[in-house]
Design a protein around this motif. Structure first.
Motif, PDB file in Angstrom:
ATOM      1  N   VAL A   1      -3.441  -1.504  -5.079  1.00 36.59           N
ATOM      2  CA  VAL A   1      -2.930  -1.858  -3.755  1.00 36.59           C
ATOM      3  C   VAL A   1      -2.887  -3.381  -3.663  1.00 36.59           C
ATOM      4  O   VAL A   1      -3.721  -4.087  -4.230  1.00 36.59           O
ATOM      5  CB  VAL A   1      -3.841  -1.261  -2.657  1.00 36.59           C
ATOM      6  N   ASN A   2      -1.911  -3.915  -2.950  1.00 32.51           N
ATOM      7  CA  ASN A   2      -1.737  -5.368  -2.761  1.00 32.51           C
ATOM      8  C   ASN A   2      -1.582  -6.087  -4.104  1.00 32.51           C
ATOM      9  O   ASN A   2      -2.088  -7.199  -4.283  1.00 32.51           O
ATOM     10  CB  ASN A   2      -2.920  -5.963  -1.969  1.00 32.51           C
TER      11      ASN A   2
ATOM     12  N   ALA B   1       3.188   8.943  -5.127  1.00 30.41           N
ATOM     13  CA  ALA B   1       2.365   7.747  -5.319  1.00 30.41           C
ATOM     14  C   ALA B   1       0.927   8.125  -5.649  1.00 30.41           C
ATOM     15  O   ALA B   1       0.295   7.534  -6.539  1.00 30.41           O
ATOM     16  CB  ALA B   1       2.413   6.880  -4.064  1.00 30.41           C
ATOM     17  N   ARG B   2       0.407   9.127  -4.950  1.00 33.38           N
ATOM     18  CA  ARG B   2      -0.967   9.541  -5.227  1.00 33.38           C
ATOM     19  C   ARG B   2      -1.069  10.274  -6.561  1.00 33.38           C
ATOM     20  O   ARG B   2      -2.054  10.141  -7.300  1.00 33.38           O
ATOM     21  CB  ARG B   2      -1.485  10.417  -4.088  1.00 33.38           C
ATOM     22  N   THR B   3      -0.064  11.078  -6.880  1.00 32.02           N
ATOM     23  CA  THR B   3      -0.087  11.827  -8.138  1.00 32.02           C
ATOM     24  C   THR B   3      -0.125  10.904  -9.345  1.00 32.02           C
ATOM     25  O   THR B   3      -0.895  11.117 -10.290  1.00 32.02           O
ATOM     26  CB  THR B   3       1.164  12.738  -8.233  1.00 32.02           C
TER      27      THR B   3
ATOM     28  N   ASP C   1       0.879  -1.177   0.000  1.00 36.23           N
ATOM     29  CA  ASP C   1       0.000   0.000   0.000  1.00 36.23           C
ATOM     30  C   ASP C   1       0.914   1.224   0.000  1.00 36.23           C
ATOM     31  O   ASP C   1       1.091   1.891   1.020  1.00 36.23           O
ATOM     32  CB  ASP C   1      -0.942  -0.017   1.204  1.00 36.23           C
ATOM     33  N   PHE C   2       1.480   1.538  -1.145  1.00 36.10           N
ATOM     34  CA  PHE C   2       2.572   2.491  -1.252  1.00 36.10           C
ATOM     35  C   PHE C   2       2.152   3.895  -0.833  1.00 36.10           C
ATOM     36  O   PHE C   2       2.923   4.619  -0.212  1.00 36.10           O
ATOM     37  CB  PHE C   2       3.078   2.483  -2.693  1.00 36.10           C
ATOM     38  N   ALA C   3       0.921   4.298  -1.175  1.00 36.13           N
ATOM     39  CA  ALA C   3       0.493   5.665  -0.905  1.00 36.13           C
ATOM     40  C   ALA C   3       0.145   5.901   0.553  1.00 36.13           C
ATOM     41  O   ALA C   3      -0.038   7.038   0.971  1.00 36.13           O
ATOM     42  CB  ALA C   3      -0.700   6.019  -1.791  1.00 36.13           C
ATOM     43  N   ASN C   4       0.027   4.825   1.326  1.00 39.04           N
ATOM     44  CA  ASN C   4      -0.386   4.989   2.718  1.00 39.04           C
ATOM     45  C   ASN C   4       0.567   4.352   3.716  1.00 39.04           C
ATOM     46  O   ASN C   4       0.345   4.447   4.923  1.00 39.04           O
ATOM     47  CB  ASN C   4      -1.802   4.402   2.908  1.00 39.04           C
ATOM     48  N   ASP C   5       1.578   3.668   3.241  1.00 42.81           N
ATOM     49  CA  ASP C   5       2.513   3.011   4.154  1.00 42.81           C
ATOM     50  C   ASP C   5       3.282   4.065   4.951  1.00 42.81           C
ATOM     51  O   ASP C   5       3.951   4.935   4.378  1.00 42.81           O
ATOM     52  CB  ASP C   5       3.484   2.129   3.357  1.00 42.81           C
TER      53      ASP C   5
ATOM     54  N   ALA D   1       4.443  -0.907  -4.839  1.00 39.55           N
ATOM     55  CA  ALA D   1       5.774  -0.721  -5.422  1.00 39.55           C
ATOM     56  C   ALA D   1       6.682  -1.852  -4.961  1.00 39.55           C
ATOM     57  O   ALA D   1       6.492  -2.421  -3.886  1.00 39.55           O
ATOM     58  CB  ALA D   1       6.367   0.638  -5.030  1.00 39.55           C
ATOM     59  N   ALA D   2       7.674  -2.155  -5.810  1.00 48.53           N
ATOM     60  CA  ALA D   2       8.628  -3.213  -5.468  1.00 48.53           C
ATOM     61  C   ALA D   2       9.965  -2.907  -6.120  1.00 48.53           C
ATOM     62  O   ALA D   2      10.016  -2.296  -7.198  1.00 48.53           O
ATOM     63  CB  ALA D   2       8.110  -4.579  -5.918  1.00 48.53           C
TER      64      ALA D   2
END
Length: 867
Positions: A272-273, A242-244, A228-232, A250-251
């Motif tokens: 996400v996930n 991430a939000r833009t 959950d890249f935008a919220n981690d 992401a990995a």
């Protein structure tokens, strides 16, 4: 060594090369040819010497070769030029390696062309491409690795494939600068690539928070995943980007060259996930293959340098011989005695030149399997060479490597020898085995997955058909496994599944197959069994589960529900047998748990009707098949009607009148109960408002709540909104919930009852006496009435126990200032007893059955006080 001897030795080695060797000028004119492989020539050597490529080859092929010559003239070498030619023996493919030859001052330059027969390799590539079509994204990347000859050519293709076939939003590759120790992006494809401008990845800071995936992968030296890249919270610095760009996950995965970090592959997904187990495996395989390609690029560069040295002098040949990354050795043909080995041999096998000098491979036990060595010997005897022999070799330390070996006969100093080159493909073999593992086995438990189980079933099925023996499929499901995940976490649940798989496997026969379908479900294939055998195995599996599973400080007791289907009685194919075993397993779940059951036709009928009702229920409301009947409720003091209970009815056009006891549980399972429950409440409230507005004496309408409704967070809002819309005063609505529902989560029930009571809505406990109420909670329940279950009322005329229970409930309600209502009153004697004990209200067939709207209205109009 005398120069003439050196020249003879060099000439002997060149004669032994299995490839075609030409010398041409920049215009593509053949100057010389050296190779005994005349079978690979399109025309004899005396025909093509002095002629040009365009005179001997198709125009397009000649242009392709000339382009490679131009590249070699510019760069000093060219590699990877592959051409297709029609030979007398058939269509063949060759791969050209070209190097510029410096002929000395004042002499025109020429070019050495090494033409390798890659026909078998090309055919193998095509076969591999067909076999790997199911792995589209990985296949695209592997093709790029085979096709590309440098990092600069490969990396853009990898990024494009990750976006086009892998569904990534952005992919980029960064390369490590060995001098500074930092990684900078060199190629990228996808949305958000502008964010990479000026990006530098290093470990010079001590920050542990707010780092992106590439920073973390570089620090840890292993893949890193943000689901959950935008919220981690550990990636705060990346949240805006991430939000833009819509990056949900992401990995970043390290890339290696010869075991050392070479760079990073970083990808961003829109969801996400996004990186589940299958996605992770795909990316890990992609990173491993890219690293393999980097090794190949490095190896190819070494090989080209070695070839150039070999052409100039024997001394440079020796240097190339010893510095080759592959294991090269020369042995005496007569007895296999080692004459010379290179540094690649020492590095790959651990055996030094001093270790092997004067000894044979048999003495050192280097070949793991004698039959592999014999295959090489036979090929040399038959053809004078051996190509691409895959074999296992023993290192000095006892470990095993898998090598791809080619060998040819050479004559050195009048001695017949064997020159062999072996490449270590151990890691590549492991990667292939990993792909097979992912395709056929469950990654958590190591058990076969569904595809592998299907293959083993097909084999067992064929044997059963020929032999006339039976076989069985068992569906196994852990009881109450959800409780483990909810209370101890999914990691503990996974550990329990691994131990369960091990324990069950230990109790099975050698030919049985236990597979995991996912979650806590397993399927067991039992060949050559009958009903009695299957029963004994099922009892054995239940018995091995009795011992608690010990994990950390916990001792977990887990049981099984097992369903069994037998071939050929319960089905002739895998799908039918597995469906019927699943049906039998669910019957065990509903009945008892920790047991097993065989499939029966009655289960099939029940399952079919369940499915029919489930499908029909989705249309019942829209088609107007649902209705409400109302059963009047009477005061036992003066006999007048004080209320009515709204009861749901379903009249299906084909199945007829359906019992709520049958369809309400289905509605609760499929989620339709929320829509149906809201419809019942709105219809009952609207009907009562209509009756009151029409002049009927005000009464209370009682509506039953399901457990799903009572637990839904929107219940309070929904009830008050309906009352407001209809305009019915809340004191005329009574919501009934069962004793079991109230006690499932007493504190939550108390809070909800208090909120309903504050809005003037009545609450009643239905089926009282059938559950396990705590008096300490009961006195806190904000209810106005206890409803005595009809199972107690039915026998109060004769049963002393039921009389005592009913009397106790009435006295308990009176002590808590609650009213009581008895349901299921069917006789005058029952009514007399209830009145005598002080019961407040009653309903039942003695007064009236549940009535449709018009019949209820007529009943109320004609009703006189009950005496």
């Amino acid at each position: 060594m005398p120069e003439a001897g050196a020249e003879r030795r060099l000439r002997a080695i060149l004669d032994a090369l299995p490839d075609l060797l030409f010398e041409v000028d920049l215009a593509g004119r053949y100057l010389d040819y050296h190779s005994p492989r005349t079978d690979l020539l399109a025309v004899p050597a005396d025909v093509f010497i002095g002629k040009t490529l365009h005179e001997l080859m198709p125009h397009a092929t000649a242009d392709h070769c000339l382009a490679a010559l131009q590249e070699a003239n510019t760069k000093g070498f060219s590699q990877g030029c592959r051409i297709e030619l029609q030979l007398p023996s058939g269509l063949a493919w060759f791969e050209l390696s070209i190097a510029r030859k410096d002929n000395g001052p004042g002499q025109a330059e020429s070019f050495i062309v090494l033409s390798r027969d890659v026909t078998q390799h090309v055919l193998a590539e095509r076969k591999l491409q067909r076999l790997t079509q199911l792995y589209a994204a990985l296949s695209q990347c592997n093709q790029a690795i085979v096709r590309c000859k440098s990092e600069a050519e490969l990396f853009p293709v990898i990024c494009a494939d990750a976006v086009k076939f892998g569904g990534m939003k952005l992919a980029w590759i960064g390369v490590l600068d060995a001098a500074t120790g930092v990684i900078k992006p060199v190629t990228w494809v996808g949305e958000g690539s502008d964010s990479l401008s000026g990006l530098v990845i290093d470990t010079s800071t001590d920050a542990s928070q707010g780092l992106g995936p590439s920073d973390r992968a570089l620090r840890a030296g292993e893949p890193y995943w943000f689901q959950d890249f935008a919220n981690d919270p550990t990636a705060q610095v990346c949240h805006n980007r991430a939000r833009t760009y819509g990056w949900g996950a992401a990995a970043s995965l390290p890339l290696h060259r010869r075991g050392q970090l070479a760079g990073l592959l970083t990808v961003y997904a829109g969801e996400v996930n996004a990186f589940d187990e299958a996605a992770r495996s795909l990316l890990l395989e992609m990173a491993m293959d890219i690293s393999f390609a980097l090794d190949r690029f490095a190896d190819e560069a070494d090989r080209l340098r070695a070839q150039a040295s070999l052409r100039e002098s024997e001394e440079r040949y020796r240097k190339a011989f010893h510095t080759s990354p592959d294991a090269v050795n020369i042995t005496r043909r007569s007895d296999g005695l080692y004459i010379d080995v290179n540094q690649g041999f020492e590095r790959t096998t651990g055996w030094t030149a001093a270790d092997v000098a004067g000894k044979t491979s048999l003495e050192l036990n280097i070949w793991r399997y004698a039959e592999d060595r014999q295959r090489m010997v036979d090929a040399l005897h038959r053809d004078g060479q051996c190509h691409n022999l895959e074999a296992d070799f023993c290192r000095k330390d006892g470990t095993v490597l898998t090598g791809l070996m080619s060998a040819t006969l050479v004559r050195l100093d009048d001695v017949d020898c064997v020159l062999s080159i072996t490449r270590d493909i151990t890691d590549k073999k492991r990667a292939d085995e990993r792909i097979t593992q992912l395709a056929h086995f469950d990654q958590l438990t190591g058990l076969p997955n569904r595809s592998q189980l299907q293959a083993r079933f097909d084999f067992a099925h064929q044997l059963a058909q020929r032999s006339g023996e039976g076989l069985a499929l068992m569906f196994l499901d852990l009881d109450h496994f959800k409780n483990v995940n909810d209370t101890l976490g999914h990691s503990m649940g996974d550990r329990l599944l691994v131990q369960v798989a091990q324990r069950l496997s230990s109790a099975l026969r050698a030919g049985d197959t236990l597979s995991r379908m996912g979650g806590d479900e397993f399927i067991l294939l039992l060949p050559a069994v009958n009903e009695e055998d299957a029963s004994q195995i099922a009892m054995k599996l239940l018995a091995v589960m009795h011992e608690p599973f010990k994990m950390d400080t916990y001792e977990l007791v887990s049981t099984l529900s097992i369903g069994i289907a037998l071939y050929p009685y319960d089905g002739l194919d895998f799908e039918t047998l597995s469906k019927n075993a699943d049906t039998a397993m669910y019957r065990v779940k509903q009945a008892s748990h920790n047991n097993f059951a065989f499939f029966t036709q009655e289960m099939q009928t029940h399952s079919a009707r369940h499915l029919q009702l489930n499908n029909a229920m989705h249309f019942a409301l829209a088609r107007g098949e649902l209705s409400l009947h109302y059963q009047p409720q009477f005061s036992l003091q003066d006999g007048h009607i004080v209320g009515a209970e709204a009861l749901l009815r379903w009249q299906h056009p084909e199945m007829g009148s359906l019992s709520p006891a049958e369809f309400i549980p289905i509605a609760e399972d499929n989620g339709q109960i929320l829509a149906i429950g809201e419809w019942v409440l709105r219809t009952a409230v609207t009907q009562l408002k209509h009756w009151i507005d029409g002049g009927m004496a005000p009464m209370v309408v009682a509506v039953n709540l399901s457990a799903v409704q009572f637990r839904h967070p929107n219940l309070l809002t929904m009830v008050t909104q309906i009352l407001d819309e209809v305009g019915l005063p809340p004191q005329y609505l009574e919501l009934e919930l069962t004793e079991a529902m109230a006690m499932d989560n007493p504190m939550a029930a108390i809070a909800l009852m208090n909120q309903l009571h504050e809005r003037g809505i009545r609450m009643a406990i239905d089926d009282f006496g059938t559950g396990y109420s705590s008096l300490s909670y009961l006195k806190k329940f904000n209810v106005s009435k206890l409803k005595i279950d009809q199972s107690f009322v039915r026998d109060i005329s004769d049963g002393q126990d039921d009389k005592a229970i009913v009397t106790a409930i009435i006295n308990l309600a009176a002590s808590l200032n609650l009213k009581t209502i008895a349901e299921g009153v069917e006789s005058a004697s029952q009514l007399a007893f209830l009145r005598l004990q002080g019961c407040d209200e009653a309903q039942g067939y003695y007064f009236s059955k549940p009535l449709p709207v018009a019949a209820f209205e007529a009943f109320v109009q004609a009703q006189q006080p009950v005496s």
